[in-house]
Scaffold this motif. Structure first.
Motif: not given
Length: 140
Positions: A48, A54-55, A63-64
């Motif tokens: 990860l 992520i999108w 992102s995270i």
């Protein structure tokens, strides 16, 4: 300052500070990842990368790291507004700066270029967002 009184911590009206500590631990770490000061990834669960999108929304990579910073700032603001305290104009400027910096970094390429000028600039933006988050948490 927190002092012990009768076995309980006297937080001088700062009941929400415990809730803020959770966000204040994550914001500097993930802001440093977001602004490129450091890299971090987990090698478990198939790997990860916190900066991997992520999108992708209209060319902006979500992102995270971005979500944790923005969520942490929102959390601090929400927990400190529970008591209904009003901020002054200069305090709102700090709040807007803290919330706008990560959003502008992701959405506006020229702002990202400003942050990415060199390593010192990246570190200063990370420290500024972290300091703003700490101030928002402490001031109310």
């Amino acid at each position: 300052m927190a002092t012990a009184t009768g076995g309980y911590a006297d937080l001088n009206g700062k009941q929400n500070i415990i809730l803020d500590v959770i966000a204040l631990m994550g914001i500097p770490w993930f802001a440093a990842i977001l602004f490129g000061v450091m890299t971090s990834a987990l090698s478990i669960f198939g790997g990860l990368d916190f900066t991997a999108p992520i999108w992708t929304i209209m060319g902006a990579d979500i992102s995270i790291a971005f979500l944790v910073v923005l969520g942490g700032l929102a959390w601090i603001l929400a927990t400190n507004e529970i008591d209904g305290a009003a901020y002054e104009d200069w305090q709102w400027a700090i709040i807007v700066f803290a919330l706008a910096s990560p959003v502008l970094y992701v959405l506006v390429p020229s702002f990202k270029n400003l942050v990415m000028i060199n390593g010192i600039s990246q570190l200063l933006w990370t420290m500024a967002v972290s300091a703003a988050a700490t101030y928002i948490s402490y001031s109310n």
